[in-house]
Design a protein around this motif. Sequence first.
Motif, PDB file in Angstrom:
ATOM      1  N   GLY A  12       4.434  -6.294  -8.346  1.00 39.09           N
ATOM      2  CA  GLY A  12       3.242  -6.826  -7.715  1.00 39.09           C
ATOM      3  C   GLY A  12       2.717  -6.059  -6.520  1.00 39.09           C
ATOM      4  O   GLY A  12       1.785  -6.497  -5.874  1.00 39.09           O
ATOM      5  N   VAL A  13       3.303  -4.907  -6.227  1.00 41.09           N
ATOM      6  CA  VAL A  13       2.869  -4.149  -5.062  1.00 41.09           C
ATOM      7  C   VAL A  13       2.540  -2.730  -5.509  1.00 41.09           C
ATOM      8  O   VAL A  13       3.350  -2.062  -6.125  1.00 41.09           O
ATOM      9  CB  VAL A  13       3.962  -4.113  -3.968  1.00 41.09           C
ATOM     10  N   VAL A  18      -2.368  -3.168   0.992  1.00 47.73           N
ATOM     11  CA  VAL A  18      -2.272  -3.583   2.391  1.00 47.73           C
ATOM     12  C   VAL A  18      -1.462  -4.876   2.412  1.00 47.73           C
ATOM     13  O   VAL A  18      -1.797  -5.839   1.722  1.00 47.73           O
ATOM     14  CB  VAL A  18      -3.665  -3.790   3.009  1.00 47.73           C
ATOM     15  N   VAL A  19      -0.378  -4.853   3.195  1.00 47.07           N
ATOM     16  CA  VAL A  19       0.534  -5.992   3.249  1.00 47.07           C
ATOM     17  C   VAL A  19       0.853  -6.336   4.695  1.00 47.07           C
ATOM     18  O   VAL A  19       0.647  -5.527   5.603  1.00 47.07           O
ATOM     19  CB  VAL A  19       1.847  -5.692   2.481  1.00 47.07           C
ATOM     20  N   ARG A  20       1.370  -7.545   4.889  1.00 47.96           N
ATOM     21  CA  ARG A  20       1.820  -7.969   6.214  1.00 47.96           C
ATOM     22  C   ARG A  20       3.322  -8.190   6.148  1.00 47.96           C
ATOM     23  O   ARG A  20       3.837  -8.838   5.251  1.00 47.96           O
ATOM     24  CB  ARG A  20       1.115  -9.251   6.643  1.00 47.96           C
ATOM     25  N   ASP A  21       3.996  -7.628   7.135  1.00 48.28           N
ATOM     26  CA  ASP A  21       5.438  -7.795   7.269  1.00 48.28           C
ATOM     27  C   ASP A  21       5.680  -9.153   7.925  1.00 48.28           C
ATOM     28  O   ASP A  21       5.263  -9.386   9.056  1.00 48.28           O
ATOM     29  CB  ASP A  21       5.989  -6.652   8.127  1.00 48.28           C
ATOM     30  N   ARG A  26       3.475  -7.250  11.613  1.00 47.91           N
ATOM     31  CA  ARG A  26       2.655  -6.040  11.535  1.00 47.91           C
ATOM     32  C   ARG A  26       1.987  -5.924  10.169  1.00 47.91           C
ATOM     33  O   ARG A  26       2.542  -6.337   9.157  1.00 47.91           O
ATOM     34  CB  ARG A  26       3.499  -4.800  11.789  1.00 47.91           C
ATOM     35  N   THR A  27       0.812  -5.328  10.163  1.00 46.34           N
ATOM     36  CA  THR A  27       0.094  -5.065   8.923  1.00 46.34           C
ATOM     37  C   THR A  27       0.199  -3.586   8.635  1.00 46.34           C
ATOM     38  O   THR A  27       0.050  -2.757   9.537  1.00 46.34           O
ATOM     39  CB  THR A  27      -1.381  -5.466   9.069  1.00 46.34           C
ATOM     40  N   ASP A  56      10.082  -9.691   2.232  1.00 45.08           N
ATOM     41  CA  ASP A  56       9.550  -9.964   3.566  1.00 45.08           C
ATOM     42  C   ASP A  56       8.089  -9.559   3.739  1.00 45.08           C
ATOM     43  O   ASP A  56       7.609  -9.430   4.862  1.00 45.08           O
ATOM     44  CB  ASP A  56      10.389  -9.239   4.627  1.00 45.08           C
ATOM     45  N   ILE A  57       7.370  -9.332   2.631  1.00 54.99           N
ATOM     46  CA  ILE A  57       5.974  -8.949   2.762  1.00 54.99           C
ATOM     47  C   ILE A  57       5.060  -9.982   2.120  1.00 54.99           C
ATOM     48  O   ILE A  57       5.462 -10.734   1.247  1.00 54.99           O
ATOM     49  CB  ILE A  57       5.679  -7.566   2.140  1.00 54.99           C
TER      50      ILE A  57
END
Length: 152
Positions: A12-13, A18-21, A26-27, A56-57
């Motif tokens: 899925g990535v 663009v992801v958020r931790d 943090r982005t 964790d994202i």
Amino acid sequence: MVGSADGRAAPGVDINSVVRDRVTGRTGRVISVEADGRLLLCPLRGGPGWEVSPTDIVRLDSTEALRARVAEANAASTWGRLPTSSPNPEVPRRRSTSPATPLPLSLTRPVPVTGCADCTRLAEAEAAAGRDQSAAADERIRLRRHLAAAHR
């Protein structure tokens, strides 16, 4: 899908997603997947990357990703640096080391000196500007300069 060195993919990535931790808030942009499955993220406007577990994202939709990019660009242009890693960074204000310099501006309209041909001409030019506020302001500036040079 993001490919890793051994050909595995993080489900899925995609690369450049663009992801958020979730841990740091943090982005970042996904730039690769490490051999152990951890993702390597990079801040949107560049800088040192960091590793994060795929669990964790949070993948951002296009609206959230755009909002994150705009926030980063605004922070960089406004404060000259990127925000901290906190999800809600308290960005410090710029502090000047010198005291504020008072500007030699008068907010009142300049008063032409009676009997001075130049003062009369400049005052008439301001009146002739009519609704053109920019031209009227230019004439007021010229009148102030004339008053400072010729009548003080």
